[in-house]
Design a protein around this motif. Structure first.
Motif, PDB file in Angstrom:
ATOM      1  N   TYR A  39       0.864  -1.177   0.000  1.00  0.00           N
ATOM      2  CA  TYR A  39       0.000   0.000   0.000  1.00  0.00           C
ATOM      3  C   TYR A  39       0.905   1.233   0.000  1.00  0.00           C
ATOM      4  O   TYR A  39       1.377   1.664   1.039  1.00  0.00           O
ATOM      5  CB  TYR A  39      -0.929  -0.011   1.203  1.00  0.00           C
ATOM      6  N   MET A  78       0.715   4.546   2.235  1.00  0.00           N
ATOM      7  CA  MET A  78       0.651   4.362   3.682  1.00  0.00           C
ATOM      8  C   MET A  78       2.058   4.045   4.180  1.00  0.00           C
ATOM      9  O   MET A  78       2.843   3.456   3.443  1.00  0.00           O
ATOM     10  CB  MET A  78      -0.288   3.185   4.024  1.00  0.00           C
ATOM     11  N   ASP A  94       1.597   1.175   9.022  1.00  0.00           N
ATOM     12  CA  ASP A  94       0.186   1.016   8.656  1.00  0.00           C
ATOM     13  C   ASP A  94      -0.011  -0.171   7.709  1.00  0.00           C
ATOM     14  O   ASP A  94      -1.013  -0.875   7.780  1.00  0.00           O
ATOM     15  CB  ASP A  94      -0.352   2.300   8.018  1.00  0.00           C
ATOM     16  N   ILE A 134      -2.632  -3.130   8.990  1.00  0.00           N
ATOM     17  CA  ILE A 134      -3.830  -3.553   8.268  1.00  0.00           C
ATOM     18  C   ILE A 134      -3.705  -5.006   7.818  1.00  0.00           C
ATOM     19  O   ILE A 134      -4.687  -5.633   7.431  1.00  0.00           O
ATOM     20  CB  ILE A 134      -4.109  -2.601   7.081  1.00  0.00           C
ATOM     21  N   SER A 135      -2.504  -5.553   7.895  1.00  0.00           N
ATOM     22  CA  SER A 135      -2.322  -6.954   7.510  1.00  0.00           C
ATOM     23  C   SER A 135      -2.592  -7.907   8.662  1.00  0.00           C
ATOM     24  O   SER A 135      -2.656  -9.113   8.455  1.00  0.00           O
ATOM     25  CB  SER A 135      -0.896  -7.166   6.996  1.00  0.00           C
ATOM     26  N   LEU A 167       8.463   4.391   9.440  1.00  0.00           N
ATOM     27  CA  LEU A 167       7.571   5.541   9.324  1.00  0.00           C
ATOM     28  C   LEU A 167       7.579   6.171   7.935  1.00  0.00           C
ATOM     29  O   LEU A 167       6.949   7.177   7.693  1.00  0.00           O
ATOM     30  CB  LEU A 167       7.929   6.587  10.389  1.00  0.00           C
TER      31      LEU A 167
END
Lengths: 339, 248
Positions: free
Chosen positions: B90, B93, B97, B101-102, B141
């Motif tokens: 992604y 992101m 993140d 989300i994984s 980050l």
């Protein structure tokens, strides 16, 4: 700290605005409406990456649903109907007005959410340009259909009930209506975007195939996102019908050429997929538009068209996106060695 | 015990018969390789298994359950994940993140309350551990789209581990990664297998990698199963050598 103080001062100024600038109350109400529309469009247009040209559909539906409830809730019986015929507005008592408005707003939101779920199942499986074109058709078709339904006044439109006397100023009431809706939507979205759901939306935007391959229920999430947008749009539509006072199916309700496009432009101007972008974009855009309409009358649409071209060419990522590219550190992008 | 069983699977695209009558087995806990010249049908095979497109004939079973009619997200939720040849992360992101989300839905449920709550501290911690495992901790980050191609591959691998799969299918994990990093990656793949207990099924063009890594190798050519066996046998199989060098 400075940010918080600025935030509080802004809120207080906004609360006092009807008393500070009484001549501009309607205009300022429209600014808040624009903020609400932009925030709601950004949910799926920015955060989820689904460019919808049809969000105005829910705006119009909400407007009509609320207006019908307000007209008919306390006016059953032939005698009241005679008053309505010929485009004359319904006259309601103070309590009747606000009760029917309340019910109308709630029903508008509920019906919009249901519509979003049903439509979502049908068209949210489309992607990219196909989805965009399909939603474009949605708004236009809705306007044409509404023009043919006599129950809601067909092409000659509907008049919303007259604001009761002794309940203060109509403009101020709807100013606060849209102000509260803006703040509420903003707080709701700021919470949502920080949650797992926010990550889901961004994942769908960045690579939907990957999201599916990782086992995310993408269709379900897309439908929920659209429902949230529809919920806000329904409430916004309900208020707008009453603020304008007259509902034309194509120029007020399903107004794709004005609010329908503006809500997209404001987001592009402010920065797609950011929380503050839509707010900043909406305020700047609406102020500029009003400036054109006041000082460039006759050329206002040309000037607005030029502004749109400038936005798309020079600010493709919007104000927030531009700032992010310039100062990535401020947005938390940094290399961090283990301490 | 057989974890993934592919039996007599065929798949055509118009006139192109990408897979003909393919059968293979992936036992639980193993590392299995899939090789073959370009266009031999390896990725088609992967796509069929994960439900990306329907198959024309045959059966695919995952832990005994027939999955050839299931769709991609359903199969992923059963515990079988794949990575992509063209790496997919992604991009807008940051790495954390991407990892967050994984993480699998806790308790298998995707209730609204869970959906609108923030990501738990344990998930964050686990994400940092795995990013450290693939050597991306200091970049956590940064936006994933700003990483180099090789780093994106590592991130994609870490994301797959985050999902805690039972079977992980890797489509050319070392393509585009520099030779020094490759050794590290082989080591990490092995550790994922031995420490996390993840069964691996790997498509690979780099012969040195696959011969080192896999315990059993299948070789495809022109959509058909050409040979199978342990690495030493495959290496010395004349048909495999011919297929790769283009002898007829």
């Amino acid at each position: 700290m400075i940010k918080n103080i600025a935030f509080v001062v802004g809120l207080l100024l906004s609360l006092a605005a009807p008393y500070l600038f009484p001549t501009y109350v309607t205009l300022l109400a429209f600014v808040w409406l624009m903020v609400v529309l932009s925030l709601s469009w950004d949910i799926i247009g920015g955060q989820m990456g689904y460019n919808s040209f049809g969000n105005i559909f829910f705006f119009g539906i909400g407007m009509y649903v609320s207006a019908v409830v307000q007209r008919d809730m306390f006016s059953s019986g032939v005698d009241r109907f005679a008053d309505v015929a010929g485009g004359v507005a319904v006259r309601l008592s103070q309590s009747e007005y606000f009760i029917s408005l309340g019910v109308g707003v709630v029903l508008a939101a509920v019906i919009c959410v249901l519509a979003a779920i049903l439509l979502g199942m049908a068209i949210l499986s489309m992607r990219g340009h196909y989805f965009a074109i399909c939603t474009l058709g949605l708004g236009i078709a809705a306007g044409e259909i509404a023009s043919g339904i006599d129950y809601i006044g067909a092409g000659s439109g509907m008049v919303t009930p007259i604001y009761p006397e002794g309940a203060g100023s109509r403009e101020a009431f709807y100013y606060y209506y849209f102000f509260a809706l803006s703040v509420g939507t903003f707080l709701l979205l700021s919470k949502i975007y920080k949650s797992r759901f926010g990550l889901v939306l961004n994942a769908i935007r960045d690579d939907e195939d990957k999201a599916e391959a990782m086992g995310l229920h993408t269709t379900r999430y897309k439908t929920i996102a659209w429902s949230i947008a529809a919920f806000v749009l329904g409430i916004a539509g309900a208020g707008t019908g009453n603020l304008v006072g007259f509902i034309d199916p194509i120029d007020v309700a399903f107004t794709g050429a004005t609010f329908g496009v503006w809500m997209i432009l404001t987001v592009i101007l402010g920065g797609k997929g950011t929380l503050w972008g839509p707010v900043i974009g909406a305020v700047i855009f609406y102020a500029t538009k009003e400036f054109f309409w006041t000082y460039l009358l006759g050329w206002q649409r040309v000037a607005l068209g030029l502004l749109i071209v400038v936005i798309v060419v020079f600010f493709p990522t919007g104000i927030m996106g531009w700032m992010r590219e310039r100062w990535p550190h401020r947005f938390g992008e940094r290399v961090e060695e283990a301490s | 015990m057989t974890m993934l069983e592919v039996k007599n699977v065929s798949k055509s695209f118009g006139g192109v018969r990408a897979n003909q009558d393919i059968s293979l087995n992936v036992p639980e806990g193993s590392i299995i390789g899939l090789i073959g010249p370009n266009g031999s049908g390896k990725t088609t095979m992967f796509n069929s298994v994960v439900g990306y497109h329907p198959i024309d004939e045959g059966n695919i079973r995952f832990e005994g359950q027939e999955i050839s009619k299931l769709r991609v997200p359903e199969i992923a939720r059963l515990g079988m994940l794949r990575t992509f040849q063209q790496t997919r992360i992604y991009g807008e992101m940051n790495c954390m993140d991407n990892m967050r989300i994984s993480a699998p839905d806790e308790g298998g449920g995707a209730g609204l309350r869970h959906l609108f709550s923030s990501v738990s501290a344990e998930i964050d911690e686990h994400a940092e551990e795995l990013l450290d495992f693939v050597g991306l901790h200091s970049k956590r980050l940064l936006l994933a789209g700003n990483l180099s191609f090789g780093q994106q591959k590592l991130l994609e691998f870490a994301m797959a581990l985050m999902r805690k799969p039972r079977l992980l299918m890797l489509d050319e994990p070392t393509a585009g990664i520099n030779p020094t990093l490759i050794n590290g990656l082989i080591d990490r793949l092995r550790r994922a297998n031995s420490e996390f207990g993840i069964t691996l099924f790997v498509i690979e063009h780099n012969m040195r990698v696959i011969m080192n890594l896999a315990e059993h190798i299948y070789c495809l050519a022109h959509g058909k199963m050409l040979a199978e066996g342990p690495p030493e046998e495959i290496q010395n199989d004349q048909r495999v050598v011919d297929a790769y060098l283009g002898a007829s």
